[in-house]
Write an enzyme that holds these catalytic residues in place. Structure first.
Site, PDB file in Angstrom:
ATOM      1  CG  HIS A 177      67.647  42.282  49.976  1.00 57.75           C
ATOM      2  ND1 HIS A 177      68.233  42.860  48.874  1.00 57.75           N
ATOM      3  CD2 HIS A 177      68.584  41.455  50.501  1.00 57.75           C
ATOM      4  CE1 HIS A 177      69.457  42.396  48.732  1.00 57.75           C
ATOM      5  NE2 HIS A 177      69.703  41.538  49.717  1.00 57.75           N
ATOM      6  CD  GLU A 217      69.619  44.678  51.716  1.00 54.83           C
ATOM      7  OE1 GLU A 217      69.256  43.925  52.643  1.00 54.83           O
ATOM      8  OE2 GLU A 217      70.661  44.483  51.057  1.00 54.83           O
TER       9      GLU A 217
END
Length: 296
Positions: free
Chosen positions: A169, A269
Site C-alpha cells: 500500500h 498499490e
C-alpha cells in the site's frame, strides 16, 4: 534508546524508539537514507541523495499498538479491504486490511554494501486472527539503493490450502496530486469503489481524490509528477491489480492525516484483490521495484 546495529565505511543502521512500544530502524548510507518500523513491518521513508522523499508519511500519524501507521508502505495482508473468506467459503466483514500491518515483526538479517542497504524482516506464528487462524511465516526483504525493491514472501505452514488477498500500500510523495498523472491507467479497466460501477475505463486527469479504484492491470506504471519534474516508475511481480487511492477533501475528516496532506501523495498499490491460494507447506511472493527518473 538508540542502538547501532551495523556500521561500516558505507553507512550506519540504527535501532531507535519511534514511540512507546514501537521500535524502528533507520539508516544513513552514501546512496541515501530511510526508515522502517518493526511494528507493522512497514517502510516509513526512503530518500535517495539529492532527491525529494519517495514515500509520504503523515505528520499526525498514530504510532501506537493497535493503530495503523498512515503513510510509507503499509502491508495489507492476509486480506485487502474489509472482507475475509471463512473456511466454509463465506465472506465476512472485518476491519480493513488484515493483521500484518499491526503485528510486531522481527529483524532477520541486515547487510550494507557500497550500493545498497538490505533489511530482512520476519513474522511467524498462528492464530493472529480468528478470521485467519492458519500458521504462517512472512518474510519481507527490503533493498534500498538508487532504486528500491520490496519482496513479501508468504509461507503457509498449515495442513490445508489457504487463501489471501493483499497489497503493498505505497504512499508516493508528489509535489501536488493535482499536477500528477499516471498515463498507463487510462487504458486499463477499473472497478470504482466509490460509485459501485465496475469495468469502467476513463482518462485520469490527475491524482487528486476522492479516488478509490481497482485497476485490472499488472503493467508497469509511471507516476508523472509535473511539479517536481520527476517520474516514479513502479513495476510489480506476482500482483494482478493496481489500486489507486486519494481521499481528496475527505482527508480533512481523518485525524491521522495532517491538514492538506491529500495534496502531497498518491497511493498506487501493487495488489491482489481477488482471492489467491497458497498450498499447504508452500510459499508465494509478491514484490515491487521502484525507480526514479528526474528531468534535468
Amino acid at each position: 534508546m538508540l542502538e547501532i546495529l551495523l556500521e561500516n565505511e558505507f553507512g550506519r543502521i540504527e535501532l531507535y524508539q519511534l514511540a512507546t512500544g514501537v521500535q524502528a530502524l533507520r539508516f544513513v548510507h552514501q546512496k541515501g537514507q530511510g526508515s522502517v518500523s518493526l511494528y507493522g513491518g512497514q517502510v516509513l521513508s526512503w530518500q535517495p541523495n539529492g532527491q525529494q522523499p519517495v514515500f509520504w508519511l503523515s505528520d499526525t500519524s498514530h504510532y501506537s499498538v493497535g493503530k495503523a501507521i498512515r503513510g510509507g508502505v503499509p502491508l495489507c495482508w492476509p486480506w485487502f479491504g474489509g472482507e475475509v473468506k471463512l473456511p466454509n467459503g463465506e465472506l465476512s466483514k472485518v476491519s480493513n486490511h488484515g493483521f500484518a500491518r499491526q503485528s510486531q515483526w522481527k529483524i532477520a538479517d541486515l547487510s550494507m554494501s557500497d550500493t545498497t542497504v538490505e533489511i530482512t524482516l520476519s513474522l511467524f506464528g498462528q492464530a493472529f486472527s480468528s478470521y485467519w487462524p492458519a500458521a504462517c511465516e512472512l518474510s519481507q526483504t527490503l533493498v534500498f539503493g538508487e532504486s528500491f525493491q520490496q519482496t513479501l514472501t508468504m509461507k503457509n505452514l498449515s495442513d490445508q490450502t489457504v487463501e489471501y488477498t493483499g497489497a503493498l500500500h505505497s504512499y508516493f510523495c508528489v509535489g501536488n496530486s493535482q499536477e500528477t498523472e499516471i498515463p498507463a491507467l487510462n487504458d486499463a479497466l477499473y472497478d470504482d469503489k466509490l460509485s459501485g460501477y465496475n469495468k469502467q475505463k476513463s482518462t485520469l486527469e490527475n491524482c487528486m481524490g476522492p479516488i478509490d479504484r481497482i485497476y485490472q492491470s499488472s503493467d508497469k506504471m509511471v507516476i508523472v509528477d509535473h511539479k517536481w519534474q520527476r517520474e516514479i516508475e513502479v513495476q510489480s511481480h506476482g500482483c494482478q491489480q493496481w489500486v489507486l487511492w486519494n481521499p481528496g477533501k475527505g482527508g480533512q475528516n481523518m485525524v491521522d492525516l495532517h491538514a492538506e496532506g491529500e495534496n502531497e501523495f498518491v497511493c498506487l498499490e501493487a495488489a491482489n484483490t481477488d482471492w489467491q491460494e497458497i498450498a499447504s507447506q508452500s510459499s508465494v511472493s509478491i514484490s515491487q521495484t521502484i525507480k526514479l527518473h528526474v528531468k534535468r
